[in-house]
Design a protein around this motif. Sequence first.
Motif, short mmCIF file in Angstrom:
data_model
loop_
_atom_site.label_atom_id
_atom_site.label_comp_id
_atom_site.label_asym_id
_atom_site.label_seq_id
_atom_site.Cartn_x
_atom_site.Cartn_y
_atom_site.Cartn_z
N ASP A 1 -3.19 4.97 -1.59
CA ASP A 1 -4.17 3.91 -1.35
C ASP A 1 -4.88 4.12 -0.02
O ASP A 1 -6.04 3.75 0.13
N ILE A 2 -4.14 4.66 0.95
CA ILE A 2 -4.69 4.83 2.30
C ILE A 2 -4.19 6.16 2.86
O ILE A 2 -3.03 6.52 2.66
N PRO A 23 -9.49 5.30 1.60
CA PRO A 23 -9.87 4.97 2.97
C PRO A 23 -8.98 5.67 3.99
O PRO A 23 -7.80 5.88 3.76
N LEU A 53 -4.97 -4.74 -3.21
CA LEU A 53 -4.14 -3.97 -4.13
C LEU A 53 -3.26 -4.87 -4.99
O LEU A 53 -2.49 -5.66 -4.46
N GLU A 65 -8.54 -3.67 0.65
CA GLU A 65 -8.51 -2.92 -0.61
C GLU A 65 -8.06 -3.80 -1.77
O GLU A 65 -8.24 -3.44 -2.93
N PRO A 70 0.82 -1.21 0.00
CA PRO A 70 0.00 0.00 0.00
C PRO A 70 0.86 1.27 0.00
O PRO A 70 1.94 1.28 0.59
#
Length: 375
Positions: free
Chosen positions: A157-158, A186, A251, A249, A82
Amino acid sequence: TGSVTIRELATALGIAETEIIKKLFFKGMAVSITQTLDIPTASLVAEELGVTVQTTEEAPAATKVTVMVGEEDIENLQRRPPVVTIMGHVDHGKTTLLDAIRETKVAQGEAGGITQHIGAYHVDVDHDGQTQQVVFLDTPGHEAFTAMRARGARVTDIAILVVAADDGVQPQTVEAISHAKAAEVPIVVAINKIDKPGAQPDRVKQELTDRGLQPEEWGGDTIMVPVSAIQKENLDTLLEMILLVAEVEDLHANPDRPARGTVIEANLDKTRGPVATLLVQNGTLRVGDTLVAGSVFCKVRAMIDDRGARVEAAGPSFAVEVLGLNEVPAAGDEFEVFESEKEARSTANKRADEQRQSRLQQVMASRRVTLNSLS
Ligand code: GDP
Ligand code: MG
C-alpha cells in the motif's frame, strides 16, 4: 418496484441530500427533499458515483440500497492496516531501518517476543490516541516488487524510500521511484543516516525534487522524514506519517468472507515440509481452510505469526506462515480459499497441468529455434 427516500439514498451514498437534488436537477428532474425516488431514478444518481444499486427482491416494501465498492458491499468493509515495503539503494540502510523499527516496537510490546523470520511483521503504533497496526514486508523491496508486479499482484500500500543523506539519489533509488510510480504506490521518503557528519538532507531533497518527488515543505506533496536508523532517531515520526498516508488511502477489506491474497515467501523446510508466508488481502484465513496458492493445494494445518505464535485466524493485511501445502508455491502467486475441497483440488490440478503445458511449449519453441539456426 420499490422506492427510496432522498435521505436514505444520501446516507447510503455518503453524500449530502442537496447533492442528489442538484444531480437530478441537472438531469432535468426537479425533486424536493421530502420526495421518494423510484429505483431507476436512484440508480441514475448512484451510477454517477460509480455505485450499483441492488434491490432485495424478498422485501419489496423495504427496498434496501446496497452500495458496492468493487465487489464488496460497503457495509461489510472495515479498515485494514497498511502493508508497507522498504525500498532504496544498496547500503542506504533498509535492513537497519527495518530492524530498528522492529526492535523498538517489540521492546515496547509483548514481553519476550522473539521475532521469527516469516518475511513480514506487524508493529503497533500509537496514533491519534489509538493503537494501530502497520505491516512491513521484509522481502527485499525490488525483488518483491518486480516478481509480484510481473504477476499483476499489488501487495504494497505504501513504499518507504530510504535515501542515505550522505550519498543522495543513486541508480536503485531512481529504479525504486519508477517501480512505485508504475504500481501507483504512494512513497514516503526516509532520509537516513542524518547522524553522519557528511549528511546533507537538503541535497537529497533537491535531488528527489529533480526526480519528481517534491517535499511538502517546498510546496510538493511527498512526505520526507529525516531519520537515523542506527540511533533510532525519529522513527516514531516516520511511523506516524505512514499512518497518515494510510488514512488518505482509505484502506478497507471485508473480514467476513473466505480469504484471498498473495504468497510473500515460500520454501521447503527440512522438517516441516513446504511452508509459505501468505498475506491476507481480503477476508479471514483460518486453520482448517482449503486453499489453492498458484497451482498448489493446501489444507491449512497450522498458522504461525511473526512472533512465532500459533494463530487460529488471520484477517485482512495479516501475514502468516502456513503449513499444510502439498508443494512449494512461488512468491507472488495468488491464493484463494475454496468452500469445497474437491473444487480446490481440481483447480490446483488444472493449473499445474497448464503450467506443465506452457513449460513444455517453451522448451519446444527454443528447440525449434536451435534446429532452424542449424539448418
Ligand atoms: P541496505 O543495503 O539498504 O539494507 O543497508 P544496511 O541496512 O545493510 O546498511 C548499510 C550500512 O549503513 C551498514 O553498515 C549500517 O550499519 C549503516 N547504516 C544504516 N543506517 C545508518 C544510520 O542511520 N547511520 C549510520 N551512521 N549508519 C547507518
Ligand atoms: Mg539489506
